[in-house]
Write a protein that holds these residues in place. Structure first.
Motif, mmCIF file in Angstrom:
data_model
loop_
_atom_site.group_PDB
_atom_site.id
_atom_site.type_symbol
_atom_site.label_atom_id
_atom_site.label_comp_id
_atom_site.label_asym_id
_atom_site.label_seq_id
_atom_site.Cartn_x
_atom_site.Cartn_y
_atom_site.Cartn_z
ATOM 1 N N LEU A 161 0.675 -1.197 0.096
ATOM 2 C CA LEU A 161 0.092 -0.024 0.062
ATOM 3 C C LEU A 161 1.020 1.435 0.005
ATOM 4 O O LEU A 161 1.959 1.275 0.313
ATOM 5 N N ALA A 162 0.248 2.415 -0.740
ATOM 6 C CA ALA A 162 0.937 3.634 -0.621
ATOM 7 C C ALA A 162 0.960 4.193 0.810
ATOM 8 O O ALA A 162 -0.014 5.375 1.015
ATOM 9 N N VAL A 163 1.514 3.924 1.628
ATOM 10 C CA VAL A 163 1.542 4.535 3.109
ATOM 11 C C VAL A 163 2.908 5.150 3.619
ATOM 12 O O VAL A 163 3.969 4.333 3.134
ATOM 13 N N GLU A 164 3.262 5.943 4.304
ATOM 14 C CA GLU A 164 4.503 6.485 4.564
ATOM 15 C C GLU A 164 4.325 7.164 5.785
ATOM 16 O O GLU A 164 3.185 7.684 6.658
ATOM 17 N N TRP A 165 5.254 7.040 6.716
ATOM 18 C CA TRP A 165 5.246 7.218 8.259
ATOM 19 C C TRP A 165 6.150 8.537 8.352
ATOM 20 O O TRP A 165 7.045 8.579 7.796
ATOM 21 N N VAL A 166 5.356 9.436 9.064
ATOM 22 C CA VAL A 166 6.257 10.678 9.012
ATOM 23 C C VAL A 166 5.833 11.164 10.667
ATOM 24 O O VAL A 166 5.173 11.178 11.132
ATOM 25 N N GLU A 167 6.946 12.169 10.995
ATOM 26 C CA GLU A 167 6.815 12.322 12.398
ATOM 27 C C GLU A 167 7.827 13.663 12.523
ATOM 28 O O GLU A 167 8.594 14.010 11.486
ATOM 29 N N GLY A 168 7.862 14.612 13.680
ATOM 30 C CA GLY A 168 8.641 15.634 13.944
ATOM 31 C C GLY A 168 8.380 16.615 12.825
ATOM 32 O O GLY A 168 7.368 17.047 12.283
ATOM 33 N N VAL A 169 9.833 17.142 12.126
ATOM 34 C CA VAL A 169 9.768 18.392 11.519
ATOM 35 C C VAL A 169 9.056 17.896 9.995
ATOM 36 O O VAL A 169 8.569 18.548 9.410
ATOM 37 N N ASP A 170 9.253 16.540 9.744
ATOM 38 C CA ASP A 170 8.882 15.924 8.449
ATOM 39 C C ASP A 170 7.122 16.072 8.524
ATOM 40 O O ASP A 170 6.685 16.496 7.493
ATOM 41 N N LEU A 171 6.655 16.079 9.542
ATOM 42 C CA LEU A 171 5.053 16.087 9.701
ATOM 43 C C LEU A 171 4.642 17.314 9.591
ATOM 44 O O LEU A 171 3.585 17.659 8.846
ATOM 45 N N ILE A 172 5.558 18.359 10.016
ATOM 46 C CA ILE A 172 5.053 19.882 10.151
ATOM 47 C C ILE A 172 5.367 20.005 8.628
ATOM 48 O O ILE A 172 4.454 21.273 8.201
ATOM 49 N N MET A 173 6.418 19.739 8.105
ATOM 50 C CA MET A 173 6.392 20.338 6.505
ATOM 51 C C MET A 173 5.289 19.728 5.660
ATOM 52 O O MET A 173 4.828 20.461 4.771
ATOM 53 N N LEU A 174 4.765 18.654 5.994
ATOM 54 C CA LEU A 174 3.666 18.299 5.286
ATOM 55 C C LEU A 174 2.488 19.004 5.830
ATOM 56 O O LEU A 174 1.578 19.520 4.706
ATOM 57 N N GLU A 175 2.229 19.528 6.844
ATOM 58 C CA GLU A 175 0.960 19.988 7.364
ATOM 59 C C GLU A 175 1.392 21.074 8.291
ATOM 60 O O GLU A 175 1.487 20.874 9.637
ATOM 61 N N PRO A 176 1.980 22.400 7.829
ATOM 62 C CA PRO A 176 2.140 23.400 8.811
ATOM 63 C C PRO A 176 1.294 23.706 9.948
ATOM 64 O O PRO A 176 1.584 24.182 10.753
ATOM 65 N N ALA A 177 -0.087 23.539 9.576
ATOM 66 C CA ALA A 177 -1.159 23.983 10.377
ATOM 67 C C ALA A 177 -1.010 23.033 11.904
ATOM 68 O O ALA A 177 -1.713 23.467 12.938
ATOM 69 N N LEU A 178 -0.221 21.979 11.731
ATOM 70 C CA LEU A 178 -0.228 21.232 12.960
ATOM 71 C C LEU A 178 1.157 21.647 13.852
ATOM 72 O O LEU A 178 1.133 21.224 15.126
ATOM 73 N N ALA A 179 1.643 22.503 13.376
ATOM 74 C CA ALA A 179 2.891 22.954 14.407
ATOM 75 C C ALA A 179 2.222 23.812 15.455
ATOM 76 O O ALA A 179 1.371 24.162 15.773
ATOM 77 N N GLY A 180 3.002 23.158 16.704
ATOM 78 C CA GLY A 180 2.433 23.608 18.163
ATOM 79 C C GLY A 180 1.248 22.724 18.653
ATOM 80 O O GLY A 180 0.909 23.092 19.987
#
Length: 333
Positions: A161-180
């Protein structure tokens, strides 16, 4: 009352093809003129219009069924009590979760297979339904969620399946609205996205009509009964019309149970009221569709009281009785 019932030709084949997973059948090369027509008496007097299939409900499911059957040569009548896409389908959130097709489709992958196929179907509509393949993030907000979700991600990768694990700064780069915020990690599904559901349903209903389906809006199906000799189903409507066919597809969603009961069929369908909030877009709009994994985790680990492969794991918000709220499902787009 009499109806013409096709007893030879491709009607039954068309219905089976629409619901099966086999290779698509070509549209019927010959229409009613090549079929053997039989005259059958029907209860109640009067006359009924004959068709190969009657589809009740002009939501997304009913519209797709009517379109695909018509494209395969079936004579189809689609009945919608209001207007196509104006009820549950058109009022849904319009989020599309897809991780592509697994390498090997088993029974337990049925939901993944269907979601991927649905996403591709809507992608084909493009601008007609405001399709946006923006990707989605399923968030973990506790350490326990992180552990569970990561295992789920690895299982998805093993299936292709087309799934990717993201966390930390990579997660915020994908969705800046999650910062903080409280998000610790997420599964990213880049094939996911969103549509405007009312436009999507309307577009498919228009395709059904162009393919030859008769789409009747503002006409509620009131009852489904057998013909006098049992050879066909007869659907009576609020406008006094009667339609008869060898096949009826009941696609009325939460309103299906009372209508099915008129045909002697008990459907354990219970409407559950949901709430969708919309607001003007803030200055920092979301790039991704956002889910939160606690509901899916709960029903994977605890179960929802059903032996339903399509609901394992279930993205549900209510218990078996349909009234007790267990876990809130959160998503935004």
């Amino acid at each position: 009352m009499y109806l013409r019932r096709r007893v030879a030709g491709g009607a039954a084949c068309c219905v089976g093809c629409a619901f099966g997973r086999g290779p698509s059948q070509p549209a019927a090369q010959e229409k009613a003129g090549s079929a053997t027509d039989a005259v059958q008496p029907v209860k109640g007097g009067g006359r009924a219009e004959a068709a190969d299939c009657i589809v009740v409900g002009g939501g997304i499911v009913g519209a797709v069924v009517a379109r695909d059957l018509a494209r395969r040569g079936a004579e189809v009548v689609l009945l919608e009590r209001s207007s196509c896409g104006s009820e549950a389908s058109g009022l849904s959130a319009g989020t599309l979760w897809s991780a592509g097709m697994p390498r090997l489709v088993t029974e337990r992958d049925a939901a993944t297979y269907l979601r991927a196929g649905s996403s591709e179907l809507l992608r084909s509509l493009g601008e007609a339904c405001e399709y946006n393949r923006c990707g989605a993030l399923e968030l973990a907000v506790t350490p326990e969620d992180v552990c569970w979700l990561r295992q789920d991600c690895e299982a998805g990768k093993r299936k292709g399946l087309a799934v990717e694990w993201v966390e930390g700064v990579d997660l915020i780069m994908l969705e800046p609205a999650l910062a903080g915020g409280s998000a610790l990690a997420a599964i990213h599904t880049p094939l996911s996205g969103s549509v405007q559901p009312a436009l999507a349903t309307r577009a498919i209903a228009d395709q059904a009509e162009s393919a030859g389906s008769r789409v009747i809006e503002g006409e509620e199906a009131l009852s489904i009964d057998r013909s006098q000799d049992g050879s066909a189903w007869v659907v009576c409507t609020s406008g006094g019309q009667r339609f008869a066919a060898a096949h009826v597809v009941l696609a009325a969603g939460a309103w299906s149970a009372p209508l099915a009961a008129t045909a002697g069929v008990r459907l354990p369908v219970v409407p559950v009221k949901g709430v969708i909030c919309t607001s003007p877009a803030p200055p920092s709009t979301l790039r991704k569709v956002i889910y939160e994994c606690s509901s899916r985790r709960h029903f994977t680990e605890v179960g929802d009281g059903r032996n339903d492969l399509l609901a394992t794991p279930a993205k549900c918000t209510h218990g078996q009785d349909g009234t007790h709220r267990l876990v809130r499902k959160l998503y935004a787009k």
